[in-house]
Write a protein that holds these residues in place. Structure first.
Motif, PDB file in Angstrom:
ATOM      1  N   ASP A  74      20.733 -93.941  -7.021  1.00 15.15           N
ATOM      2  CA  ASP A  74      20.423 -93.983  -5.599  1.00 15.15           C
ATOM      3  C   ASP A  74      19.037 -93.393  -5.370  1.00 15.15           C
ATOM      4  N   LEU A  75      18.426 -93.753  -4.242  1.00 10.64           N
ATOM      5  CA  LEU A  75      17.078 -93.297  -3.930  1.00 10.64           C
ATOM      6  C   LEU A  75      17.062 -92.004  -3.123  1.00 10.64           C
ATOM      7  N   GLY A  76      18.179 -91.681  -2.480  1.00 12.48           N
ATOM      8  CA  GLY A  76      18.229 -90.523  -1.606  1.00 12.48           C
ATOM      9  C   GLY A  76      17.760 -89.237  -2.272  1.00 12.48           C
ATOM     10  N   LYS A  78      15.021 -88.657  -3.763  1.00 10.87           N
ATOM     11  CA  LYS A  78      14.254 -88.866  -4.999  1.00 10.87           C
ATOM     12  C   LYS A  78      12.882 -89.483  -4.715  1.00 10.87           C
ATOM     13  N   GLU A  79      12.349 -89.211  -3.531  1.00  5.93           N
ATOM     14  CA  GLU A  79      11.067 -89.803  -3.147  1.00  5.93           C
ATOM     15  C   GLU A  79       9.962 -89.516  -4.154  1.00  5.93           C
ATOM     16  N   MET A 129      19.644-101.307  -3.935  1.00  3.82           N
ATOM     17  CA  MET A 129      19.279 -99.893  -3.877  1.00  3.82           C
ATOM     18  C   MET A 129      18.589 -99.579  -2.558  1.00  3.82           C
ATOM     19  N   ARG A 132      21.213 -99.554   0.359  1.00  2.00           N
ATOM     20  CA  ARG A 132      22.112 -98.397   0.383  1.00  2.00           C
ATOM     21  C   ARG A 132      21.475 -97.217   1.105  1.00  2.00           C
ATOM     22  N   GLU A 133      20.159 -97.087   0.976  1.00  3.21           N
ATOM     23  CA  GLU A 133      19.458 -95.963   1.610  1.00  3.21           C
ATOM     24  C   GLU A 133      18.744 -96.378   2.887  1.00  3.21           C
ATOM     25  N   ASN A 134      18.794 -97.685   3.195  1.00  3.74           N
ATOM     26  CA  ASN A 134      18.096 -98.215   4.371  1.00  3.74           C
ATOM     27  C   ASN A 134      16.597 -97.917   4.298  1.00  3.74           C
ATOM     28  N   TRP A 135      16.024 -98.117   3.109  1.00  2.00           N
ATOM     29  CA  TRP A 135      14.597 -97.925   2.902  1.00  2.00           C
ATOM     30  C   TRP A 135      13.895 -99.263   3.010  1.00  2.00           C
TER      31      TRP A 135
END
Length: 266
Positions: A74-76, A78-79, A129, A132-135
């Motif tokens: 996941d990206l949350g 982890k910017e 991906m 899931r994070e709405n990026w």
């Protein structure tokens, strides 16, 4: 070569299939069916010089890639682990599950993909991906380019027949990506007195060249081909000229003269 790789993968929960027609080895996780496809001719060429080290390197790559694929990512939060990676235009735009990968066009020979750094490997970012994070695409692009600028640039220099070649190789997996860092490009543009050219043979090196004479084109072409043949993740054997803040692919043909890759040779 396929047998050598299979032997080192013994005991792993993976299956390996050799495609004799395509000279590739497909290694898949037995449960998820996710996997990687390895082109064997390049590894055989490296084995001629490096022997077992060449096999160990590709086995390490397979292990890291499959481990990353089979673990949920996941990206949350982890910017700081997002980075751009350069790939050839022939590189797949979907992952093994058929999910679209996030990418931007770059040159006629290259594309920019985006990766989540996992330490010893990374995973290319796909649409699932992002959702899931709405990026958004723009957020990932800007974040990855910002992080790229924080990486150290390690440079070695060599001079051949009056032409100077700078090798950027920090061995962090993002060396070729350095040409996306405008501050790095401009630093070389300012010090180059001749024609500015670059080669992106594989992901772990970028070659900036200060071309002063015809021999310089030949030397750059030979370097690019040599690195391309030995790279773990090849990009392109072509070189590029830097003009008006753009990279233009060139063929270096005939009497050392660069030709626009989009035109037929007369």
């Amino acid at each position: 070569m396929a047998d050598k790789i299979k032997k080192q993968l013994d005991g792993k929960p993976w299956t390996a299939h050799f495609d004799r027609e395509k000279d590739t080895l497909r290694v898949e996780d037995e449960v998820s069916k996710k996997g990687v496809t390895i082109s064997l001719p390049g590894i055989i060429a490296k084995w001629e010089n490096q022997k077992e080290q060449a096999v160990s390197e590709v086995v390490y790559y397979i292990e890291e890639a499959l481990t990353a694929m089979t673990e949920a990512q996941d990206l949350g939060g982890k910017e700081k682990k997002l980075f751009p990676v350069i790939r050839s235009t022939s590189f797949p735009t979907e992952n093994s599950e058929g999910t679209a990968l996030l990418f931007d066009d770059h040159t006629a020979e290259t594309r920019i993909f985006y990766a989540l750094d996992l330490g010893n490997s990374y995973r290319l970012i796909d649409r699932k991906m992002m959702e899931r994070e709405n990026w958004g695409h723009e957020r990932i692009r800007e974040t990855a380019l910002f992080n790229l600028r924080s990486l150290k640039t390690v440079t070695k220099k060599d001079t051949v027949a009056g032409n100077t070649f700078y090798f950027l190789r920090a061995n962090d997996g993002y060396d070729a990506s350095r040409i996306l860092d405008e501050s790095v490009v401009q630093s070389f543009h300012e010090r180059i007195s001749g024609t500015m050219a670059v080669a992106l043979p594989h992901q772990d090196v970028v070659i900036f060249a200060d071309i002063q004479n015809d021999t310089g084109y030949d030397v750059l072409a030979q370097m690019a081909m040599s690195f391309f043949a030995s790279g773990r993740v090849p990009i392109t054997a072509l070189s590029f000229l830097y003009e008006e803040n753009k990279w233009e692919p060139i063929f270096i043909l005939g009497k050392n003269r660069p030709k626009d890759s989009g035109k037929d040779e007369k």
